[in-house]
Scaffold this active site. Structure first.
Site, PDB file in Angstrom:
ATOM      1  N   HIS A  14      30.723  35.615  28.545  1.00  0.00           N
ATOM      2  CA  HIS A  14      32.171  35.347  28.442  1.00  0.00           C
ATOM      3  C   HIS A  14      32.900  36.384  29.286  1.00  0.00           C
ATOM      4  O   HIS A  14      33.039  37.538  28.893  1.00  0.00           O
ATOM      5  CB  HIS A  14      32.641  35.445  26.989  1.00  0.00           C
ATOM      6  N   HIS A  16      36.254  37.128  32.255  1.00  0.00           N
ATOM      7  CA  HIS A  16      37.431  36.779  33.060  1.00  0.00           C
ATOM      8  C   HIS A  16      37.392  37.603  34.349  1.00  0.00           C
ATOM      9  O   HIS A  16      37.327  38.830  34.302  1.00  0.00           O
ATOM     10  CB  HIS A  16      38.722  37.084  32.297  1.00  0.00           C
ATOM     11  N   LEU A  17      37.464  36.918  35.489  1.00  0.00           N
ATOM     12  CA  LEU A  17      37.429  37.597  36.784  1.00  0.00           C
ATOM     13  C   LEU A  17      38.739  37.511  37.556  1.00  0.00           C
ATOM     14  O   LEU A  17      38.891  38.180  38.576  1.00  0.00           O
ATOM     15  CB  LEU A  17      36.307  37.017  37.656  1.00  0.00           C
ATOM     16  N   ARG A  18      39.671  36.663  37.107  1.00  0.00           N
ATOM     17  CA  ARG A  18      40.922  36.441  37.842  1.00  0.00           C
ATOM     18  C   ARG A  18      40.617  35.866  39.235  1.00  0.00           C
ATOM     19  O   ARG A  18      39.610  35.222  39.444  1.00  0.00           O
ATOM     20  CB  ARG A  18      41.764  37.723  37.904  1.00  0.00           C
ATOM     21  N   ASN A  42      40.519  29.909  33.027  1.00  0.00           N
ATOM     22  CA  ASN A  42      41.962  29.919  32.771  1.00  0.00           C
ATOM     23  C   ASN A  42      42.739  30.625  33.881  1.00  0.00           C
ATOM     24  O   ASN A  42      43.448  31.606  33.662  1.00  0.00           O
ATOM     25  CB  ASN A  42      42.281  30.531  31.404  1.00  0.00           C
ATOM     26  N   HIS A 175      33.703  35.025  21.141  1.00  0.00           N
ATOM     27  CA  HIS A 175      34.334  36.257  20.646  1.00  0.00           C
ATOM     28  C   HIS A 175      34.685  36.176  19.157  1.00  0.00           C
ATOM     29  O   HIS A 175      35.846  36.329  18.772  1.00  0.00           O
ATOM     30  CB  HIS A 175      35.548  36.649  21.493  1.00  0.00           C
ATOM     31  N   LEU A 220      43.041  39.009  22.071  1.00  0.00           N
ATOM     32  CA  LEU A 220      43.030  37.807  21.234  1.00  0.00           C
ATOM     33  C   LEU A 220      41.636  37.197  21.265  1.00  0.00           C
ATOM     34  O   LEU A 220      41.091  36.999  22.353  1.00  0.00           O
ATOM     35  CB  LEU A 220      44.067  36.785  21.727  1.00  0.00           C
ATOM     36  N   ASP A 248      34.158  39.266  27.043  1.00  0.00           N
ATOM     37  CA  ASP A 248      35.558  38.832  27.115  1.00  0.00           C
ATOM     38  C   ASP A 248      36.381  39.873  27.864  1.00  0.00           C
ATOM     39  O   ASP A 248      37.552  40.087  27.562  1.00  0.00           O
ATOM     40  CB  ASP A 248      36.146  38.568  25.723  1.00  0.00           C
TER      41      ASP A 248
END
Length: 344
Positions: A14, A16-18, A42, A175, A220, A248
């Protein structure tokens, strides 16, 4: 006392790399420790098609430091309008490994998420049919539900009906943050797994308020009571194959974290395995870290385990207070503080 620990190279299930310059600044942190990572979709706009996922994957690979061996495992963003045909195309691609359920408004860039899962019945049927995992942000967004109860309510109102209607659908409860979720995943029938972050293993909700508001601990789902943290530690260190590593890690510029309406997310990719090693050592369970970090995830996803290894040594070092992030900087979780393990 163990001073050196060598494990099969871990994966992050899980992440996030943007995108853009920010992507280039953070992807190397993950690739230094992990062989693969499940990449969250996302973005703005969200990654909803195989073509978009392919293009994003190419941008990730292009941003990797020279000589890096790292495989991004792509995902699609589930919407009310995602069709069964989209799922079949994604499965046939060979590089898309999951579809992410964000209840609309649940977290960063989730406005395009699902408003009612019943609208996605045919799509979920297709996912079950082709073996495409559903990756779930497990919180309800009903404003009348207390923020600390949203995961438990999600289990009762969304997860239980979902598992009843699609019993063969592979689901990752991402998560998890509560005793309720840990027990649910452990005892559920059918193919259910869960990721657990390092920060939810190390901290309870008091960390948000030590000496004032601590925005870099805001994520979150939010940190929970100590009883829930202990339940997560017990699950992660149990050796149960349904629990595996998912950082995450969620990079946000310093200015939007230290803000009157700050963004949710902790940046841990820089020092993820060091944090997990601390959590497992504190639980006297370093012998269980390899299963959690390196074995359970690929086994659940039906992928081969990594061939390489990662070595952690007991070594005091100071985490940078800030690191580059596009034209700005970001503050890693525990930025400027000392850590007691170091990956080499």
């Amino acid at each position: 006392m163990t001073d050196t620990l060598t494990i099969v190279r871990p994966d992050d299930w899980h992440l996030h790399l943007r995108d853009g310059d920010a992507l280039a600044d953070v992807v190397g942190d993950t690739a230094r420790q992990f062989g693969r990572a499940i990449i969250m979709p996302n973005l703005k706009p969200p990654v909803t098609t195989t073509a978009q996922a392919r293009a994003y994957r190419e941008r990730i690979l292009a941003a990797l430091p020279a000589g890096t061996q790292f495989e991004p495992l792509m995902t699609l963003y589930l919407t009310d309008n995602t069709s069964p045909e989209v799922i079949r195309e994604a499965r046939a691609s060979g590089f898309i490994h999951g579809v992410k359920l964000y209840p609309a408004g649940a977290t960063t860039n989730s406005d395009a998420g699902v408003t009612d899962l019943r609208r996605c019945a045919k799509t979920l049927e297709a996912m079950q049919e082709v073996g495409m995992p559903l990756l779930v942000h497990g919180e309800v967004t009903d404003p009348t539900v207390d923020i600390f109860d949203r995961e438990a309510v999600f289990i009762d109102t969304v997860m239980l009906p979902l598992r009843r209607d699609f019993p063969a659908l592979k689901v990752v409860f991402e998560h998890i943050t509560t005793k309720h979720a840990a027990e649910y995943v452990r005892d559920a029938e059918g193919p259910v797994g869960a990721t657990i972050t390092a920060h939810h293993l190390l901290y309870n909700r008091n960390a948000l308020f030590v000496g004032g508001i601590r925005p870099h601990y805001y994520c979150l789902p939010v940190l929970k009571r100590e009883t829930h943290r202990l339940a997560l530690v017990a699950a992660a260190t149990s050796g149960h194959p349904r629990f595996f590593l998912g950082t995450d890690s969620a990079p946000h510029a310093k200015g939007v974290k230290e803000h009157a309406c700050g963004c949710a997310g902790c940046y841990t990719a820089l020092h993820a395995m060091e944090l997990y090693a601390e959590a497992f050592e504190d639980a006297n369970a370093l012998d269980k870290l390899e299963g959690f970090a390196s074995l359970h995830g690929p086994d659940f996803y039906g992928l081969p385990r990594n061939a390489g290894t990662l070595t952690l040594t007991r070594s005091q070092w100071q985490l940078p207070a800030e690191v580059p992030f596009g034209e700005q900087t970001l503050v890693p979780l525990r930025g400027g503080e000392m850590l007691r393990w170091k990956s080499v």
